[in-house]
Design a protein around this motif. Sequence first.
Motif, PDB file in Angstrom:
ATOM      1  N   ALA A 149       0.829  -1.206   0.000  1.00 26.32           N
ATOM      2  CA  ALA A 149       0.000   0.000   0.000  1.00 26.32           C
ATOM      3  C   ALA A 149       0.865   1.259   0.000  1.00 26.32           C
ATOM      4  O   ALA A 149       0.511   2.272  -0.613  1.00 26.32           O
ATOM      5  CB  ALA A 149      -0.932  -0.004   1.206  1.00 26.32           C
ATOM      6  N   LEU A 150       2.006   1.200   0.678  1.00 28.01           N
ATOM      7  CA  LEU A 150       2.920   2.343   0.705  1.00 28.01           C
ATOM      8  C   LEU A 150       3.531   2.588  -0.672  1.00 28.01           C
ATOM      9  O   LEU A 150       3.667   3.734  -1.113  1.00 28.01           O
ATOM     10  CB  LEU A 150       4.022   2.089   1.733  1.00 28.01           C
ATOM     11  N   GLN A 151       3.859   1.520  -1.368  1.00 31.64           N
ATOM     12  CA  GLN A 151       4.461   1.675  -2.692  1.00 31.64           C
ATOM     13  C   GLN A 151       3.436   2.050  -3.760  1.00 31.64           C
ATOM     14  O   GLN A 151       3.711   2.876  -4.632  1.00 31.64           O
ATOM     15  CB  GLN A 151       5.170   0.379  -3.102  1.00 31.64           C
ATOM     16  N   ASP A 152       2.241   1.449  -3.683  1.00 24.83           N
ATOM     17  CA  ASP A 152       1.247   1.636  -4.743  1.00 24.83           C
ATOM     18  C   ASP A 152       0.281   2.782  -4.466  1.00 24.83           C
ATOM     19  O   ASP A 152      -0.369   3.279  -5.398  1.00 24.83           O
ATOM     20  CB  ASP A 152       0.441   0.355  -4.943  1.00 24.83           C
ATOM     21  N   GLY A 153       0.133   3.152  -3.206  1.00 23.89           N
ATOM     22  CA  GLY A 153      -0.852   4.171  -2.864  1.00 23.89           C
ATOM     23  C   GLY A 153      -2.270   3.696  -3.069  1.00 23.89           C
ATOM     24  O   GLY A 153      -3.206   4.490  -3.183  1.00 23.89           O
ATOM     25  N   ALA A 154      -2.454   2.385  -3.111  1.00 19.96           N
ATOM     26  CA  ALA A 154      -3.769   1.797  -3.367  1.00 19.96           C
ATOM     27  C   ALA A 154      -3.754   0.353  -2.888  1.00 19.96           C
ATOM     28  O   ALA A 154      -2.700  -0.193  -2.550  1.00 19.96           O
ATOM     29  CB  ALA A 154      -4.101   1.861  -4.857  1.00 19.96           C
ATOM     30  N   TRP A 155      -4.947  -0.253  -2.887  1.00 24.23           N
ATOM     31  CA  TRP A 155      -5.055  -1.673  -2.543  1.00 24.23           C
ATOM     32  C   TRP A 155      -6.138  -2.301  -3.398  1.00 24.23           C
ATOM     33  O   TRP A 155      -7.237  -1.771  -3.508  1.00 24.23           O
ATOM     34  CB  TRP A 155      -5.387  -1.861  -1.061  1.00 24.23           C
ATOM     35  N   HIS A 156      -5.802  -3.427  -4.037  1.00 21.68           N
ATOM     36  CA  HIS A 156      -6.743  -4.113  -4.918  1.00 21.68           C
ATOM     37  C   HIS A 156      -6.927  -5.546  -4.449  1.00 21.68           C
ATOM     38  O   HIS A 156      -5.948  -6.212  -4.076  1.00 21.68           O
ATOM     39  CB  HIS A 156      -6.231  -4.090  -6.360  1.00 21.68           C
ATOM     40  N   ASP A 182      -5.045  -7.756  -7.527  1.00 20.71           N
ATOM     41  CA  ASP A 182      -3.710  -7.356  -7.974  1.00 20.71           C
ATOM     42  C   ASP A 182      -2.703  -7.240  -6.833  1.00 20.71           C
ATOM     43  O   ASP A 182      -1.517  -7.553  -7.008  1.00 20.71           O
ATOM     44  CB  ASP A 182      -3.785  -6.020  -8.717  1.00 20.71           C
ATOM     45  N   SER A 183      -3.152  -6.792  -5.671  1.00 14.79           N
ATOM     46  CA  SER A 183      -2.217  -6.579  -4.564  1.00 14.79           C
ATOM     47  C   SER A 183      -1.679  -7.886  -3.991  1.00 14.79           C
ATOM     48  O   SER A 183      -0.684  -7.875  -3.255  1.00 14.79           O
ATOM     49  CB  SER A 183      -2.890  -5.765  -3.456  1.00 14.79           C
ATOM     50  N   TYR A 184      -2.333  -9.003  -4.321  1.00 17.17           N
ATOM     51  CA  TYR A 184      -1.878 -10.307  -3.843  1.00 17.17           C
ATOM     52  C   TYR A 184      -1.252 -11.157  -4.950  1.00 17.17           C
ATOM     53  O   TYR A 184      -0.844 -12.290  -4.693  1.00 17.17           O
ATOM     54  CB  TYR A 184      -3.056 -11.091  -3.256  1.00 17.17           C
ATOM     55  N   ALA A 185      -1.203 -10.638  -6.152  1.00 17.66           N
ATOM     56  CA  ALA A 185      -0.695 -11.430  -7.272  1.00 17.66           C
ATOM     57  C   ALA A 185       0.738 -11.883  -6.995  1.00 17.66           C
ATOM     58  O   ALA A 185       1.542 -11.126  -6.440  1.00 17.66           O
ATOM     59  CB  ALA A 185      -0.749 -10.606  -8.552  1.00 17.66           C
ATOM     60  N   PRO A 186       1.088 -13.105  -7.370  1.00 21.49           N
ATOM     61  CA  PRO A 186       2.447 -13.606  -7.112  1.00 21.49           C
ATOM     62  C   PRO A 186       3.534 -12.687  -7.656  1.00 21.49           C
ATOM     63  O   PRO A 186       4.563 -12.475  -6.998  1.00 21.49           O
ATOM     64  CB  PRO A 186       2.447 -14.967  -7.816  1.00 21.49           C
ATOM     65  N   GLU A 187       3.290 -12.130  -8.844  1.00 28.64           N
ATOM     66  CA  GLU A 187       4.304 -11.242  -9.414  1.00 28.64           C
ATOM     67  C   GLU A 187       4.420  -9.939  -8.619  1.00 28.64           C
ATOM     68  O   GLU A 187       5.492  -9.329  -8.561  1.00 28.64           O
ATOM     69  CB  GLU A 187       4.000 -10.944 -10.886  1.00 28.64           C
ATOM     70  N   ARG A 188       3.302  -9.525  -7.987  1.00 30.59           N
ATOM     71  CA  ARG A 188       3.364  -8.311  -7.161  1.00 30.59           C
ATOM     72  C   ARG A 188       4.142  -8.593  -5.878  1.00 30.59           C
ATOM     73  O   ARG A 188       4.982  -7.795  -5.448  1.00 30.59           O
ATOM     74  CB  ARG A 188       1.936  -7.835  -6.819  1.00 30.59           C
TER      75      ARG A 188
END
Length: 510
Positions: free
Chosen positions: A369-376, A379-385
Amino acid sequence: MTVTHTVRTYSSKEELPREEQLAHKLAAVATDPVAVEPEVVEMVVNRIIDNASVAIASLNRGPIVSARSQALCHRVVPGGGFTGQGSLLYGAPEGDAAVSPEWAAWANGVAVRELDYHDTFLSAEYSHPGDNIPPILAVAQHVGSTGEDLIRGIAAGYEIQVDLVKGICLHEHKIDHIAHIGPSASAGIGALLGLDTETVFQAIGQALHTTTQTRQSRKGEISTWKAHAPAFAGKMAVEAVDRAMRGQTSPTPIYEGEDGVIAWLLSGPEARYEVALPAPGEAKRAILDTYTKEHSAEYQAQAWIDLARKLHREHPELADPANVASVLIKTSHHTHYVIGSGANDPQKYDPTASRETLDHSIPYIFTVALQDGAWHHVDSYAPERAARPDTVELWHKVTTQEDPEWTRRYHSLDISEKAFGGSVEITLTDGTVITDQIAVADAHPLGARPFAREQYITKFRTLAEGLVAPEEIERFLDTVQRLPELKAGELGQLNIAAAVELEKSPKGIF
């Protein structure tokens, strides 16, 4: 005026009248025919919308596919000996065959719980009271209840769960919080059906007896059972009520017995618990004490996501791990030891960990959340993320620490000071220290942007987009907001047909 009941263990030589047993007192509250207040009706509708939102968003995730496939093996066939019309599964096309209510409670309960994205109540114990809705709604659809019946049942289910959560801590003995869902869902079903107190008493005892599980389901490498656990409690509640209606009895006294829950699963024979319940004739308002989630994550993470988004806007340089020496989150005992570094779970820092584990890792959640400024929610749990090198580097600089004041506020019974956040100290590589704090999530009733009907509808539209046809979205929203007017047999209209193909799981026994 609430009445506080002292609950303790009784030896077999002591006489504890049935009316003095906690299970009977819970049943008496559930069956008290007090009117449901308008603001409670409003919130019941909100939570039905909320549950539908998160259930639709998870329709083709593995646990839901499995549970739905199981349920579809237990269809209600007209003329096949069933006394009801069956219950509907989230996403099922209009006209699709209904299933037996306990299996609808199972499948829909998993769908509601999977994303960790519906309502919460935290006190002596933890809970997601919205877990009561799938079993109560399933029975309501099956027996042809009215909208008013459903409202009465849901209000009762929430009341019993919240009252138990305030009075009896389970997690300190590593018992999972679903042990409060079995009794509350049974009570809600009893209220829905207008059953007598004795029948509901027997159902509560049976449901509690079958839903005491350990918290290993929320420890270490968290498995897909995490979503199934509350659904199991809901399924057991339906079956417990059915057995009680057929005259079958349950272990008694279930809480206070010499070999009962308090004596052997909780604080032991010498323990005393204080459980406050509405007095006879007092309205069931506990649903108003609960709160939903804006973000798909453990509730204690909600405020931290909001604070991280704020820090992202104000200090964009924090997204780069090269600028950050350390991040120290000072928070409550629960947040530190359950979802923080105090849990001593290496998996909470593992980029290959499951989604179920990552949504119980405040170091991970705060970092993203600190890096993206958002939460999905996806997407926020995707392995690549999770595996992004700069994320892993920053993530491993985040630790938590218990702060006694935040622990005190977490346990406060004063809603004006009860808090689920804490403070953060971010030390930069140049020696600068950035501090900030947050008490409650933005969506909390005392937060920056409290959730009301508009926000619940927005959440539903957002999560249903691309999964449900626009006209079906509007039909559902129109129907659910007319809930008090729905007549007997019309509750099937609360189901939602998906516009996407529903996946099926590999075949099992059924």
